[in-house]
Write an enzyme that holds these catalytic residues in place. Structure first.
Site, short mmCIF file in Angstrom:
data_model
loop_
_atom_site.label_atom_id
_atom_site.label_comp_id
_atom_site.label_asym_id
_atom_site.label_seq_id
_atom_site.Cartn_x
_atom_site.Cartn_y
_atom_site.Cartn_z
N HIS B 15 -2.53 35.73 8.35
CA HIS B 15 -2.67 36.80 9.34
C HIS B 15 -1.67 36.59 10.48
O HIS B 15 -0.96 35.60 10.55
CB HIS B 15 -4.10 36.90 9.88
CG HIS B 15 -4.49 35.88 10.90
ND1 HIS B 15 -5.45 36.13 11.84
CD2 HIS B 15 -4.07 34.61 11.10
CE1 HIS B 15 -5.60 35.06 12.60
NE2 HIS B 15 -4.78 34.13 12.17
N CYS B 34 0.04 32.26 17.41
CA CYS B 34 -0.62 33.15 16.45
C CYS B 34 0.11 34.47 16.28
O CYS B 34 -0.24 35.28 15.43
CB CYS B 34 -2.07 33.41 16.88
SG CYS B 34 -3.03 31.90 16.95
N HIS B 40 0.92 33.24 9.68
CA HIS B 40 0.45 31.88 9.38
C HIS B 40 -0.88 32.09 8.66
O HIS B 40 -1.21 33.22 8.29
CB HIS B 40 0.33 31.05 10.66
CG HIS B 40 -0.70 31.56 11.61
ND1 HIS B 40 -0.50 32.69 12.38
CD2 HIS B 40 -1.95 31.14 11.90
CE1 HIS B 40 -1.57 32.93 13.10
NE2 HIS B 40 -2.48 32.01 12.82
N HIS B 42 -5.09 30.48 7.30
CA HIS B 42 -6.26 29.62 7.49
C HIS B 42 -7.09 29.52 6.22
O HIS B 42 -7.06 30.43 5.38
CB HIS B 42 -7.17 30.18 8.60
CG HIS B 42 -6.53 30.25 9.95
ND1 HIS B 42 -6.28 29.15 10.71
CD2 HIS B 42 -6.08 31.31 10.68
CE1 HIS B 42 -5.72 29.51 11.86
NE2 HIS B 42 -5.58 30.82 11.86
N ASP B 80 -9.83 37.08 -0.01
CA ASP B 80 -9.29 35.79 -0.45
C ASP B 80 -7.84 35.91 -0.93
O ASP B 80 -7.51 36.78 -1.72
CB ASP B 80 -10.16 35.24 -1.59
CG ASP B 80 -9.77 33.81 -1.94
OD1 ASP B 80 -9.38 33.05 -1.03
OD2 ASP B 80 -9.85 33.44 -3.13
N HIS B 81 -7.01 34.97 -0.46
CA HIS B 81 -5.59 34.93 -0.83
C HIS B 81 -4.87 36.24 -0.49
O HIS B 81 -3.94 36.63 -1.17
CB HIS B 81 -5.41 34.57 -2.31
CG HIS B 81 -5.56 33.10 -2.58
ND1 HIS B 81 -6.78 32.48 -2.61
CD2 HIS B 81 -4.64 32.11 -2.81
CE1 HIS B 81 -6.61 31.18 -2.86
NE2 HIS B 81 -5.33 30.94 -2.98
N GLU B 125 -12.56 29.72 11.75
CA GLU B 125 -11.12 29.96 11.55
C GLU B 125 -10.42 28.62 11.35
O GLU B 125 -9.50 28.51 10.56
CB GLU B 125 -10.55 30.67 12.79
CG GLU B 125 -9.17 31.22 12.57
CD GLU B 125 -8.70 32.03 13.76
OE1 GLU B 125 -8.60 33.26 13.64
OE2 GLU B 125 -8.43 31.44 14.84
#
Lengths: 135, 135, 135, 135, 135, 135
Positions: B15, B34, B40, B42, B80-81, B125
């Site tokens: 994100h 961020c 980047h 998480h 996811d991913h 996070e």
């Protein structure tokens, strides 16, 4: 000043989820692998919390050593290294789901905690499944 | 007897935090690292909790296997991913902060939970930053 | 007396696994969801260990504060909140798998550790996947 | 939409539990090993949570970076690597139990949090003992 | 068939890092906050591992209950809730760094482990700093 | 460049420690609470590690997805939600200690790992007791 004091403990036990009034197919359908008639087991992680006023002299809500000892006497002695279905009277006619185990533990501890204190039980059945009960 | 049943899950995503209506300097000032325009990511850890009465027959509030499957279908499949900003419709015009992601997850799950049950979402996070939303 | 001294750190990053010389089908087949062209990301947990003799005077193998600072300068500054594929030179032509990231980190740190010390890098890509490299 | 935002931090400190108005036998009886006159110590893990409305523009309740900095300035600077009984003014005449430390931390942070936000402090004295205070 | 059997334990203690033969400035420069003359402290987490052949009859390398008891007698009794510098003889003239504490613990346990078994000690001073010693 | 790739998995099972050739008193004396004839159980956490050269093209030692699938097929299918003594052939005449379970798991996985790779199994019986076996 109300503070919630929490103590972690643990116990290992075997159990099986099933209802004797159901047939095998229905038990298998609802409880899946947890219905294994030969039992399976868990490392149950337990967090017991007592909420109350700080004693202005000692600075404590409840003595952690006493809380640790109470959990040992009332919960670990009764449940650790036991087969819940076979060896623990409360589950003779009660399905030992995480929800019911948490309620049973809460009921065992409640009489030993002063009436003006709140009591909460968190029970981890696995690192990913857990339940919370506070009466 | 009301019990809160919790299930942990996780998903990985990329994100970027920024507001298109702000210039670079303001985005940098508020969102810092961020705001990296190349994204980047998480490992998001998720705890979904449903609170309700124990079914007196089965001893369960909600079937953990169904809750696990619901989280997989509604949350993991969607997030996811993924790149949250680019590939997840809810964040096309909503900044994917931990707070907003938690609200989006709660909104995705709420229609699938019986109306008399309470729903709570906790989203980590990072191991040190997390948020809680319960509607 | 040889002792291994370990320090944990972490960084967040986005990445994508793929080989430019492969077509989409082959990349999808081998790297699955990790091949998402819009990137995904992780909270990487890192453990750096240095093994050597205890300094008989200070009682230390290596100053933990210096090791922490070294990891910050050489690893966190280079990788934290970055897109590994796009913004980190080492991965311009190297697939950013956990294995390769661990080797890159080891190579970044090795020149800063005295030659008679052993160096080991453990890198967690997720809480369930991790790799270990010691040169 | 109210969200609770939580940030973990930690500090190390030495302390001793005792009441100067009690004699040695009574201190020993109530506080046990924690009454060691030469002190003992802990790695205190701290979770600070702020609950409030999401800013509709930024998507944040409170900037995590500011919360991290606030904890560093108000809590870590005051308590980290300190002897609580000897070097921290608040405990000159207050027993440094986990309960009292949590209240002191809450009181240090409260003036820096907007009045319409709720504040909660969770303090782990050990991985098995922890307390929660929210004013 | 050689297997390594590991047992986790913990103890809390106060300590201070400094060398009496150095002046204040040098101690401050090398040991930083750990040089606080009023002491600070830690929750030390300890992992003791014994490697040896599985007894073909019992299926055990070493009885976990005996290993737990040995750690309690030799390590916890000596170090728990103590001031390492003041109350533990081994540190009267030895700086209580994590490295030195691990060596002291290894030396305390070694005579109680059969000669054909290997012994390893891992000591966490904080969740992010730890050391490993195996003789 | 040799790298060790590790994958965590878990399974729940019931077991009992005892030797049929011993009488009750001897079993009780050696295995204590673990000798409960009605069984008890654990959440076993498993770490499987494969060490080998990085494939210079893909950057992987072994595909994590394949390793995850292999553990599922060979270990979880065989042991999860089972009574080890009653339902798992390997323990018909082998005491299901953590040591023996680790060896059994290693033997199940070894044929599926290329001969030039090293294999290691770490098995946590509880969060405080674990064993390591590498052939």
């Amino acid at each position: 000043m109300k503070v919630k004091v929490s103590r972690k403990a643990h116990f290992n036990a075997a159990h099986r989820l099933y209802l004797p009034e159901w047939d095998d197919a229905q038990n298998e359908s609802v409880f899946g692998k947890c219905n294994n008639p030969h039992f399976h087991g868990h490392n149950y992680e337990l967090i017991v919390s007592v909420t109350g006023d700080i004693d202005p002299q000692t600075g404590m809500v409840i003595d952690m050593k006493e809380l640790k000892e109470l959990i040992k006497m009332e919960v670990e002695e009764a449940l650790d290294h036991k087969n819940l279905n076979v060896q623990v009277p409360e589950f003779k006619s009660l399905n030992p789901t995480a929800e019911n185990i948490a309620v049973v533990i809460w009921n065992k501890l409640r009489p030993h905690i002063a009436a003006d204190r709140e009591l909460e039980v968190v029970l981890y059945e696995t690192p990913r499944n857990f339940v919370t009960y506070n009466g």
